[in-house]
Design a protein around this motif. Structure first.
Motif, PDB file in Angstrom:
ATOM      1  N   GLU A  16       0.833  -1.196   0.000  1.00  0.00           N
ATOM      2  CA  GLU A  16       0.000   0.000   0.000  1.00  0.00           C
ATOM      3  C   GLU A  16       0.877   1.258   0.000  1.00  0.00           C
ATOM      4  OE1 GLU A  16      -2.920   0.731  -0.596  1.00  0.00           O
ATOM      5  OE2 GLU A  16      -2.949   2.818   0.101  1.00  0.00           O
ATOM      6  N   VAL A  17       1.954   1.240   0.794  1.00  0.00           N
ATOM      7  CA  VAL A  17       2.839   2.408   0.824  1.00  0.00           C
ATOM      8  C   VAL A  17       3.594   2.529  -0.502  1.00  0.00           C
ATOM      9  CG1 VAL A  17       4.645   3.607   2.116  1.00  0.00           C
ATOM     10  CG2 VAL A  17       3.069   2.101   3.320  1.00  0.00           C
ATOM     11  N   LEU A  18       4.011   1.402  -1.049  1.00  0.00           N
ATOM     12  CA  LEU A  18       4.691   1.431  -2.357  1.00  0.00           C
ATOM     13  C   LEU A  18       3.774   2.052  -3.409  1.00  0.00           C
ATOM     14  CD1 LEU A  18       6.385  -2.093  -2.313  1.00  0.00           C
ATOM     15  CD2 LEU A  18       7.603   0.066  -2.571  1.00  0.00           C
ATOM     16  N   ARG A  19       2.499   1.705  -3.351  1.00  0.00           N
ATOM     17  CA  ARG A  19       1.545   2.249  -4.329  1.00  0.00           C
ATOM     18  C   ARG A  19       1.385   3.757  -4.122  1.00  0.00           C
ATOM     19  NH1 ARG A  19      -3.129   3.978  -4.607  1.00  0.00           N
ATOM     20  NH2 ARG A  19      -3.571   3.663  -2.405  1.00  0.00           N
ATOM     21  N   ARG A  20       1.308   4.159  -2.848  1.00  0.00           N
ATOM     22  CA  ARG A  20       1.114   5.591  -2.551  1.00  0.00           C
ATOM     23  C   ARG A  20       2.275   6.447  -3.036  1.00  0.00           C
ATOM     24  NH1 ARG A  20      -0.145   7.582   3.334  1.00  0.00           N
ATOM     25  NH2 ARG A  20      -1.433   9.245   2.519  1.00  0.00           N
TER      26      ARG A  20
ATOM     27  N   TYR B  22       5.999  -1.201  -8.201  1.00  0.00           N
ATOM     28  CA  TYR B  22       6.194  -2.638  -7.972  1.00  0.00           C
ATOM     29  C   TYR B  22       5.622  -2.967  -6.594  1.00  0.00           C
ATOM     30  CZ  TYR B  22      10.256  -0.635  -5.600  1.00  0.00           C
ATOM     31  OH  TYR B  22      11.065   0.149  -4.809  1.00  0.00           O
ATOM     32  N   THR B  23       5.357  -4.244  -6.383  1.00  0.00           N
ATOM     33  CA  THR B  23       4.910  -4.701  -5.062  1.00  0.00           C
ATOM     34  C   THR B  23       6.103  -5.340  -4.338  1.00  0.00           C
ATOM     35  OG1 THR B  23       4.365  -6.897  -5.853  1.00  0.00           O
ATOM     36  CG2 THR B  23       2.608  -5.229  -5.983  1.00  0.00           C
ATOM     37  N   GLY B  24       5.911  -5.637  -3.063  1.00  0.00           N
ATOM     38  CA  GLY B  24       6.973  -6.308  -2.305  1.00  0.00           C
ATOM     39  C   GLY B  24       7.342  -7.643  -2.939  1.00  0.00           C
TER      40      GLY B  24
END
Ligand code: SF4
Length: 301
Positions: free
Chosen positions: A131-135, A140-142
């Protein structure tokens, strides 16, 4: 001028600017869009540094993996690395910084096939929660990040992998931070650079009001550093008793970019030397010098 020198190490800018626009970062506003340095100019700068005694080259850029997409004809980092590899006098090549989205499996395989490419990939993850990566627009995702780490370990089993973490992005919850701690264990990083987030005026995140308070940021930083240190030590301990090649400069560094202090006779600056590792902590290892790699090569010749 894009080339700089420090001792026997040379640093050459290959690309400036960034097209990624992570929401916390000021680089695209300060440096603008990506502009690659023409390949022939890079090669000329590397050759000039080599002629001046430089043995290790680091190719630099905010996102080196994007190299060449704006050139005509279009090129990629793998093609450039292959050209740098052919420059006489250069023994080691490094590159930084990579973006996980642009570090493709093809690039990993190309790097693994070039013997002068050092066994070290620096791959900043920033936060570790999806969620923080998206924000922050990391694209990319973890899990996607960890798949690239696996790819590197598969093709470059001796490589060290290091990363950057920024702690305390606005809105990051305790649960999201715990998720990030798990990623440190899963990524099993050789080293983590960590810092507390600080806002930059023109960026999107600077306008967010759900800031993480200072003490929470410090506590999280301390928790993350403790785990990172334990994981790094676990990587280094099995190296005790092994032989590593170091390049002597201000400090000795292995091909994996780890610092080794060497006991016994002083080494000559710029000399590649085989060292037997006698002790290993989280960040620094100790060793004793064996025969200099350069002398061994001369004897063999
Ligand atoms: Fe570009 Fe890196 Fe800044 Fe993101 S953090 S905008 S990839 S320089």
């Amino acid at each position: 001028p894009s080339a700089r020198r420090r001792g026997v190490k040379g640093f050459v800018n290959i690309i400036d600017g960034c097209n990624r626009f992570c929401t916390f970062c000021i680089v695209p506003f300060v440096h603008g869009r990506e502009r690659s340095v023409p390949t022939e100019q890079v090669i000329a700068e590397v050759a000039a540094l080599a002629a001046d005694g430089v043995r290790e080259i680091t190719l630099l850029g905010q996102n080196v993996d994007s190299y060449g997409h704006d050139l005509t004809p279009r090129l990629d980092l793998a093609a450039l690395l292959s050209r740098v590899h052919d420059v006489p006098g250069i023994d080691r090549i490094r590159f930084t910084t990579s973006h996980p989205r642009d570090m493709t499996p093809q690039l990993v395989r190309a790097v693994a096939a070039l013997p002068k490419l050092c066994d070290h990939i620096h791959l900043p993850v920033r936060p570790g929660n999806d969620e923080v990566l998206r924000r922050i627009h990391r694209a990319y995702t973890g899990d996607e990040y960890l798949r690239i780490v696996d790819e590197i370990r598969c093709w470059m089993p001796a490589a060290s992998i290091t990363t950057d973490f920024i702690i305390g992005f606005p809105g990051e919850t305790d649960a999201q931070f715990d998720n990030r701690l798990r990623l440190v264990e899963q990524g099993a990083f050789d080293a983590c650079n960590t810092a507390i987030y600080s806002p930059r005026d023109v960026t999107k995140v600077a306008a967010y009001v759900d800031v993480v308070d200072e003490q929470t940021g410090k506590d999280r930083l301390s928790a993350l550093n403790q785990i990172a240190e334990r994981v790094a030590a676990a990587w280094n301990r099995p190296l005790i008793g092994t032989t590593q090649e170091i390049l002597a400069d201000e400090v000795g560094r292995t091909r994996t970019n780890k610092v080794v202090t060497v006991e016994g006779a002083p080494l000559s600056i710029g000399q590649l030397t085989s060292v037997r590792i006698t002790d290993a902590g989280s960040w620094v290892m100790r060793g004793e010098a064996l025969v200099p790699v350069d002398d061994a090569a001369a004897l063999t010749a």
